[in-house]
Structure formats: structure tokens, C-alpha cells
Design a protein around this motif. Structure first.
Motif, PDB file in Angstrom:
ATOM      1  N   HIS A  69      22.102 -21.200 -33.385  1.00 42.72           N
ATOM      2  CA  HIS A  69      21.588 -21.503 -34.720  1.00 42.72           C
ATOM      3  C   HIS A  69      22.232 -20.509 -35.685  1.00 42.72           C
ATOM      4  N   LEU A  97      22.390 -18.657 -39.723  1.00 46.88           N
ATOM      5  CA  LEU A  97      21.729 -18.337 -40.988  1.00 46.88           C
ATOM      6  C   LEU A  97      22.762 -17.735 -41.930  1.00 46.88           C
ATOM      7  N   ASN A 140      22.965 -23.618 -40.517  1.00 49.30           N
ATOM      8  CA  ASN A 140      21.714 -24.347 -40.284  1.00 49.30           C
ATOM      9  C   ASN A 140      20.654 -23.970 -41.313  1.00 49.30           C
ATOM     10  N   ASP A 141      20.585 -22.667 -41.630  1.00 49.36           N
ATOM     11  CA  ASP A 141      19.622 -22.171 -42.628  1.00 49.36           C
ATOM     12  C   ASP A 141      20.372 -21.365 -43.679  1.00 49.36           C
ATOM     13  N   GLN A 151      11.589 -14.572 -47.735  1.00 48.73           N
ATOM     14  CA  GLN A 151      12.285 -15.717 -47.129  1.00 48.73           C
ATOM     15  C   GLN A 151      12.535 -15.479 -45.635  1.00 48.73           C
ATOM     16  N   LEU A 153      11.413 -17.517 -41.841  1.00 47.34           N
ATOM     17  CA  LEU A 153      12.423 -17.892 -40.835  1.00 47.34           C
ATOM     18  C   LEU A 153      12.164 -17.176 -39.509  1.00 47.34           C
ATOM     19  N   TYR A 212      11.975 -18.735 -35.855  1.00 49.34           N
ATOM     20  CA  TYR A 212      12.898 -18.344 -34.774  1.00 49.34           C
ATOM     21  C   TYR A 212      12.126 -17.885 -33.536  1.00 49.34           C
TER      22      TYR A 212
END
Length: 201
Positions: free
Chosen positions: A126, A128, A170-171, A185, A189, A193
Motif C-alpha cells: 500500500h 501513501l 493509494n492514499d 490526517q 490512516l 493501517y
């Protein structure tokens, strides 16, 4: 293998602030920049290969790598950059994989400014992106490093365009504001996660 999150962002985006926050939550961080320095330390095979390829001028008097001279050399010569990457990228990748596998935290982070450019995103599940507009990037980087605006613009130009990173990540966390706004923020997340890491086991 734990759940692996890749964190990236351009110069002055606040990657370090973000990863320091994750570390404060007990998350292990593998930093590709630190690994890149470790693999060219005196006595390492990659440093010997660089010396063999480019010549003795790449070494300082104490036997360590003359980063500035090498950086200037590859900046002007794309073929030399490719030669250097052939030596360093496999060694960096091997060391990163080793460190990611040894991590003991609920999930582990690989932070890399070149996550997408160097295909390191293949090592993560993933991604970020710590995102910021170019004006803020230039302002932060010049205040932090004392570089000229022109130099920072060259670094930005050499990195993957912002819109491309936005498409690949993805983010995305927009970090144009305060540290508190960034942390708020990241908290959201982080919880997501942790849940993903739990299900990944």
C-alpha cells in the motif's frame, strides 16, 4: 512478512515529519535514503564497485565516498547515473527487504523519495503520498537546506511529476498546513493501517 506501507513525497513535502509521527506510534520505519548511505560506507562491496567503475576521485582522503563530486558527475552525465544505479539499486533493494522482514511492529513503513521511480513500490502492499504544492515545497526546502530556489526547482524537475505520483498512490495526505493538521490526517490512516495489518496476518 508484516503489512508494508510505502511512504513517499517530493522534496520539502514533510515525509520526515510524517514518518517521525508514525515512529512515535511504535511503527518501525525503514528509510531508503539511510540504506543508500549504508551500502556505500567504507568496506562495503558497493563502494568498491563504484571506485572500480569511476576511479579513485570518487573517494575522499578518509576513504569514504565523495558524494558531492559523484552527484555533480552523474547530474551532468545520464550514462554515468545509469552505471551508478546498476551498482547501488540491487544492494539497496536487498538491504531494504532484509530490514522490512526483521521489523517487529504491527506494520512497517518503507519511506523513499523515489518509491515509484526506482520500483521500490513493488516491495510494499500500500502506498501513501505526502503531497504539497510546489510553492510550499520550494519555501520549505530553501528554509531547511539553504539551497537556492533554482537548485530546488532542478531537484523537483528531476523527480516524478506530482500529478503522476497522485495517480499511483493509494492514499494522499495534503500537507500544506500545520504539523497538527498533518498529524490529524495521519491518525485516521494509522488506525486503518492497523486494521489492515491485523487482517493481513
Amino acid at each position: 512478512m508484516p503489512f508494508i506501507l510505502g511512504v513517499t513525497g517530493g522534496i520539502g513535502s514533510g515525509k520526515s515529519a510524517a514518518t517521525q509521527w508514525f515512529e512515535s506510534q511504535g511503527i518501525h520505519v525503514v528509510d531508503a535514503d539511510i540504506v543508500a548511505r549504508e551500502i556505500v560506507a567504507p568496506g562495503q562491496a558497493a563502494l568498491a564497485a563504484i571506485q572500480q567503475t569511476f576511479g579513485d576521485w570518487v573517494l575522499l582522503a578518509d576513504g569514504s565516498l565523495d558524494r558531492r563530486a559523484l552527484r555533480e558527475h552523474i547530474f551532468q552525465d545520464p550514462a554515468a547515473r545509469q552505471q551508478l544505479e546498476k551498482i547501488t539499486h540491487p544492494a539497496i533493494r536487498q538491504s531494504i527487504i532484509q530490514q522490512l522482514q526483521q521489523a517487529q511492529s504491527p506494520y512497517v513503513i518503507l519511506v523513499s523519495p523515489l518509491l515509484f521511480e526506482s520500483n521500490q513500490h513493488q516491495l510494499v502492499q500500500h502506498s501513501l503520498l505526502i503531497d504539497v504544492d510546489e510553492a510550499t515545497q520550494i519555501q520549505r526546502a530553501s528554509q531547511r537546506d539553504g539551497h537556492s530556489i533554482e537548485h530546488i526547482q532542478q531537484i523537483i524537475a528531476a523527480q516524478m511529476p506530482r500529478h503522476q505520483k497522485q495517480q499511483l498512490a493509494n492514499d494522499i495526505v495534503l500537507n500544506n498546513g500545520s504539523l497538527d493538521a498533518l498529524y490529524q490526517q495521519l491518525k485516521v490512516l494509522h488506525l486503518a493501517y492497523l486494521q489492515r495489518a491485523e487482517h493481513a496476518v
